[in-house]
Design a protein around this motif. Sequence first.
Motif, PDB file in Angstrom:
ATOM      1  N   THR A 153       0.850  -1.187   0.000  1.00  0.00           N
ATOM      2  CA  THR A 153       0.000   0.000   0.000  1.00  0.00           C
ATOM      3  C   THR A 153       0.889   1.241   0.000  1.00  0.00           C
ATOM      4  OG1 THR A 153      -1.903   1.027   1.104  1.00  0.00           O
ATOM      5  CG2 THR A 153      -0.168   0.126   2.528  1.00  0.00           C
ATOM      6  N   LEU A 154       0.296   2.416   0.148  1.00  0.00           N
ATOM      7  CA  LEU A 154       1.081   3.645   0.200  1.00  0.00           C
ATOM      8  C   LEU A 154       1.697   3.839   1.577  1.00  0.00           C
ATOM      9  CD1 LEU A 154      -0.966   6.329  -1.788  1.00  0.00           C
ATOM     10  CD2 LEU A 154       0.905   4.869  -2.572  1.00  0.00           C
ATOM     11  N   ALA A 155       2.885   4.406   1.575  1.00  0.00           N
ATOM     12  CA  ALA A 155       3.601   4.702   2.816  1.00  0.00           C
ATOM     13  C   ALA A 155       4.184   6.109   2.719  1.00  0.00           C
ATOM     14  CB  ALA A 155       4.717   3.682   3.048  1.00  0.00           C
ATOM     15  N   VAL A 156       4.520   6.680   3.880  1.00  0.00           N
ATOM     16  CA  VAL A 156       5.180   7.982   3.919  1.00  0.00           C
ATOM     17  C   VAL A 156       6.460   7.869   4.748  1.00  0.00           C
ATOM     18  CG1 VAL A 156       3.076   9.322   3.626  1.00  0.00           C
ATOM     19  CG2 VAL A 156       3.842   8.725   5.941  1.00  0.00           C
ATOM     20  N   ASN A 157       7.332   8.835   4.548  1.00  0.00           N
ATOM     21  CA  ASN A 157       8.587   8.823   5.299  1.00  0.00           C
ATOM     22  C   ASN A 157       8.399   9.517   6.655  1.00  0.00           C
ATOM     23  OD1 ASN A 157       8.391  11.476   4.443  1.00  0.00           O
ATOM     24  ND2 ASN A 157      10.514  11.633   3.765  1.00  0.00           N
ATOM     25  N   GLN A 158       9.499   9.609   7.418  1.00  0.00           N
ATOM     26  CA  GLN A 158       9.451  10.136   8.782  1.00  0.00           C
ATOM     27  C   GLN A 158       8.930  11.568   8.827  1.00  0.00           C
ATOM     28  OE1 GLN A 158      10.789   8.386  11.873  1.00  0.00           O
ATOM     29  NE2 GLN A 158       9.293   9.892  12.564  1.00  0.00           N
ATOM     30  N   ALA A 159       9.418  12.429   7.926  1.00  0.00           N
ATOM     31  CA  ALA A 159       9.028  13.838   7.948  1.00  0.00           C
ATOM     32  C   ALA A 159       7.526  14.001   7.754  1.00  0.00           C
ATOM     33  CB  ALA A 159       9.793  14.612   6.870  1.00  0.00           C
ATOM     34  N   ALA A 160       6.959  13.235   6.808  1.00  0.00           N
ATOM     35  CA  ALA A 160       5.520  13.329   6.554  1.00  0.00           C
ATOM     36  C   ALA A 160       4.723  12.787   7.731  1.00  0.00           C
ATOM     37  CB  ALA A 160       5.174  12.563   5.279  1.00  0.00           C
ATOM     38  N   HIS A 161       5.192  11.710   8.295  1.00  0.00           N
ATOM     39  CA  HIS A 161       4.508  11.139   9.460  1.00  0.00           C
ATOM     40  C   HIS A 161       4.524  12.126  10.625  1.00  0.00           C
ATOM     41  CE1 HIS A 161       3.197   8.174  12.413  1.00  0.00           C
ATOM     42  NE2 HIS A 161       4.225   8.506  13.166  1.00  0.00           N
ATOM     43  N   ASP A 162       5.680  12.715  10.889  1.00  0.00           N
ATOM     44  CA  ASP A 162       5.791  13.692  11.971  1.00  0.00           C
ATOM     45  C   ASP A 162       4.909  14.908  11.717  1.00  0.00           C
ATOM     46  OD1 ASP A 162       7.591  12.029  13.201  1.00  0.00           O
ATOM     47  OD2 ASP A 162       9.376  13.177  12.601  1.00  0.00           O
ATOM     48  N   GLY A 163       4.654  15.188  10.431  1.00  0.00           N
ATOM     49  CA  GLY A 163       3.823  16.336  10.074  1.00  0.00           C
ATOM     50  C   GLY A 163       2.336  16.065  10.155  1.00  0.00           C
ATOM     51  N   GLY A 164       1.953  14.837  10.481  1.00  0.00           N
ATOM     52  CA  GLY A 164       0.541  14.535  10.682  1.00  0.00           C
ATOM     53  C   GLY A 164      -0.107  13.675   9.625  1.00  0.00           C
ATOM     54  N   VAL A 165       0.668  13.056   8.734  1.00  0.00           N
ATOM     55  CA  VAL A 165       0.090  12.213   7.682  1.00  0.00           C
ATOM     56  C   VAL A 165       0.043  10.762   8.175  1.00  0.00           C
ATOM     57  CG1 VAL A 165       0.258  11.418   5.300  1.00  0.00           C
ATOM     58  CG2 VAL A 165       0.971  13.744   5.894  1.00  0.00           C
ATOM     59  N   ASN A 166      -1.167  10.275   8.420  1.00  0.00           N
ATOM     60  CA  ASN A 166      -1.371   8.911   8.904  1.00  0.00           C
ATOM     61  C   ASN A 166      -2.383   8.137   8.069  1.00  0.00           C
ATOM     62  OD1 ASN A 166       0.204   9.101  11.533  1.00  0.00           O
ATOM     63  ND2 ASN A 166      -1.282  10.752  11.829  1.00  0.00           N
ATOM     64  N   ASN A 167      -3.108   8.862   7.214  1.00  0.00           N
ATOM     65  CA  ASN A 167      -4.228   8.283   6.503  1.00  0.00           C
ATOM     66  C   ASN A 167      -4.226   8.776   5.059  1.00  0.00           C
ATOM     67  OD1 ASN A 167      -7.200   8.029   5.632  1.00  0.00           O
ATOM     68  ND2 ASN A 167      -7.235   7.042   7.641  1.00  0.00           N
ATOM     69  N   PHE A 168      -4.798   7.997   4.145  1.00  0.00           N
ATOM     70  CA  PHE A 168      -4.943   8.438   2.755  1.00  0.00           C
ATOM     71  C   PHE A 168      -5.658   9.791   2.694  1.00  0.00           C
ATOM     72  CE2 PHE A 168      -3.573   4.281   1.891  1.00  0.00           C
ATOM     73  CZ  PHE A 168      -3.401   4.076   0.524  1.00  0.00           C
ATOM     74  N   ALA A 169      -6.592   9.990   3.598  1.00  0.00           N
ATOM     75  CA  ALA A 169      -7.373  11.228   3.605  1.00  0.00           C
ATOM     76  C   ALA A 169      -6.534  12.450   3.976  1.00  0.00           C
ATOM     77  CB  ALA A 169      -8.550  11.090   4.567  1.00  0.00           C
ATOM     78  N   ASP A 170      -5.341  12.243   4.513  1.00  0.00           N
ATOM     79  CA  ASP A 170      -4.468  13.361   4.892  1.00  0.00           C
ATOM     80  C   ASP A 170      -3.654  13.898   3.727  1.00  0.00           C
ATOM     81  OD1 ASP A 170      -5.220  13.141   7.601  1.00  0.00           O
ATOM     82  OD2 ASP A 170      -3.687  11.608   7.973  1.00  0.00           O
ATOM     83  N   LEU A 171      -3.553  13.132   2.649  1.00  0.00           N
ATOM     84  CA  LEU A 171      -2.622  13.471   1.574  1.00  0.00           C
ATOM     85  C   LEU A 171      -2.970  14.786   0.884  1.00  0.00           C
ATOM     86  CD1 LEU A 171      -2.164   9.918   0.020  1.00  0.00           C
ATOM     87  CD2 LEU A 171      -0.489  11.203   1.367  1.00  0.00           C
ATOM     88  N   ALA A 172      -4.245  14.977   0.543  1.00  0.00           N
ATOM     89  CA  ALA A 172      -4.631  16.143  -0.257  1.00  0.00           C
ATOM     90  C   ALA A 172      -4.319  17.462   0.443  1.00  0.00           C
ATOM     91  CB  ALA A 172      -6.121  16.067  -0.614  1.00  0.00           C
ATOM     92  N   ARG A 173      -4.575  17.544   1.743  1.00  0.00           N
ATOM     93  CA  ARG A 173      -4.355  18.824   2.423  1.00  0.00           C
ATOM     94  C   ARG A 173      -2.878  19.151   2.603  1.00  0.00           C
ATOM     95  NH1 ARG A 173      -4.346  18.362   8.391  1.00  0.00           N
ATOM     96  NH2 ARG A 173      -4.445  16.159   8.986  1.00  0.00           N
ATOM     97  N   PHE A 174      -2.025  18.173   2.357  1.00  0.00           N
ATOM     98  CA  PHE A 174      -0.585  18.417   2.437  1.00  0.00           C
ATOM     99  C   PHE A 174       0.090  18.260   1.068  1.00  0.00           C
ATOM    100  CE2 PHE A 174      -1.380  16.903   6.883  1.00  0.00           C
ATOM    101  CZ  PHE A 174      -1.004  18.071   7.540  1.00  0.00           C
ATOM    102  N   SER A 175      -0.690  18.440   0.008  1.00  0.00           N
ATOM    103  CA  SER A 175      -0.164  18.170  -1.343  1.00  0.00           C
ATOM    104  C   SER A 175       1.075  19.006  -1.664  1.00  0.00           C
ATOM    105  CB  SER A 175      -1.249  18.417  -2.395  1.00  0.00           C
ATOM    106  OG  SER A 175      -1.674  19.773  -2.376  1.00  0.00           O
ATOM    107  N   LYS A 176       1.122  20.254  -1.185  1.00  0.00           N
ATOM    108  CA  LYS A 176       2.292  21.097  -1.471  1.00  0.00           C
ATOM    109  C   LYS A 176       3.543  20.539  -0.809  1.00  0.00           C
ATOM    110  CE  LYS A 176      -0.147  25.450  -2.315  1.00  0.00           C
ATOM    111  NZ  LYS A 176      -0.320  26.880  -1.892  1.00  0.00           N
ATOM    112  N   LYS A 177       3.378  19.986   0.374  1.00  0.00           N
ATOM    113  CA  LYS A 177       4.517  19.393   1.072  1.00  0.00           C
ATOM    114  C   LYS A 177       5.094  18.207   0.284  1.00  0.00           C
ATOM    115  CE  LYS A 177       5.167  21.452   5.136  1.00  0.00           C
ATOM    116  NZ  LYS A 177       6.503  21.911   5.627  1.00  0.00           N
ATOM    117  N   PHE A 178       4.201  17.506  -0.422  1.00  0.00           N
ATOM    118  CA  PHE A 178       4.631  16.360  -1.235  1.00  0.00           C
ATOM    119  C   PHE A 178       4.995  16.773  -2.662  1.00  0.00           C
ATOM    120  CE2 PHE A 178       1.833  14.155   1.908  1.00  0.00           C
ATOM    121  CZ  PHE A 178       2.780  13.289   2.429  1.00  0.00           C
TER     122      PHE A 178
END
Length: 312
Positions: A114-139
């Motif tokens: 499945t999809l995974a994120v690195n440490q920085a994204a996790h620390d920034g609050g990304v834990n769920n697929f639903a979190d991706l869109a609101r942090f799109s600029k960070k990605f």
Amino acid sequence: MKWDKRWLLAVALSTPLLAQAAEPAQCGLIRFADVGWTDITVTTAVTRQVLSELGYRTQVKRLSVPDTYKAMQDGKIDVFLGNWMPSMENDIKPYAANGSVKTLGANLEGAKYTLAVNQAAHDGGVNNFADLARFSKKFDGKVYGIEPGNDGNKLIQQMIDQNAFGMAGFSLVESSESAMLAQVKRADHLKQWSVFLGWAPHPMNNQLQLYYLDGGDEFFGPNYGGATVYTNVRAGLAEECPNVTRLLQNLRFSLEMENYLMGAILNQNTNPRREAKAWLKANQSTVDTWLQGVTKLNGQTIKTSENLAAGK
């Protein structure tokens, strides 16, 4: 399940197999597909080494998943050890339906994808697929996949096309397993965010601080894309080459085995066949279970993997 090596040895020695006729000439060469994933490279290398010790010749061709199934339908590939299900259901479906590709059974259970994120994204609050869109600029609006045509890439593209989880603004970056992992390591070094395809077994689970995302069941399936890996063969192989088929049906791999061999190959840049041979020598009791009911190409019986390795 762990079997006592002495028990297996006793069974093998006390119940020798009946000699069988040699397999036909066309079975002397067995052709494998490797889609470029290190886990499939490992299991293919191990299986090829066993077949070599049994007197068979083998070949491996690097193909994409779609090309693998087309080649099996055309009779150009005999075996594929990497049918990850359910994520590859759509890839195999037409070939299973027309009977050109057969599934022998599972060779690995307990995998995930499945999809995974690195440490920085996790620390920034990304834990769920639903979190991706609101942090799109960070990605930087990118999701990193692997080789073109891969089933995981297709699932990511479906999410983008359907605007699932609000991901319409993302783009899929296709490359390769090694290039994707290199990008994640680069992002970690620069303290940047990254979202990418992750799976187990793979040494990435030990080498990276990665976090699998919740909420992707609709696309990748439950339990973080919980998967079972199956062995596929072309139509006709089972009838033409029953001895090879028996070995393939017996194959059962483990997450621990694959993680170890994948790590050896990726970390030390070693030869897959050499690493496979060393692992087989060190794990003879496992190999004995694979060899139950199996003979050499010429029909000669084998009693134990230890005798096999010694050329007996």
